[in-house]
Design a protein around this motif. Structure first.
Motif: not given
Length: 64
Positions: A22-26, A30-36, A41-43
């Protein structure tokens, strides 16, 4: 049933995976970049979640 799953930590693993998803989808919505680092962490969380799911199934099968 719930407490057995909680004892095997399946509930906690599922909640952790859900919260991170949910955090990553949010961030994405919202168009914010998702840091590597977040992708790492997701992986890690999903690898652990699905890997331990097989372990939990094996433990249940051996108990019977």
């Amino acid at each position: 049933m719930f407490w057995e799953l909680f004892r095997e930590s399946a509930v906690m693993q599922g909640l952790l995976a859900l919260v991170i998803t949910v955090g990553v989808l949010t961030l994405y919505a919202t168009g914010r970049p998702i840091p590597p680092e977040v992708w790492g962490i997701v992986g890690l969380v999903f690898g652990y979640y699905f890997g331990s799911d097989k372990r939990t199934a094996l433990v249940r099968a051996l108990r019977k």
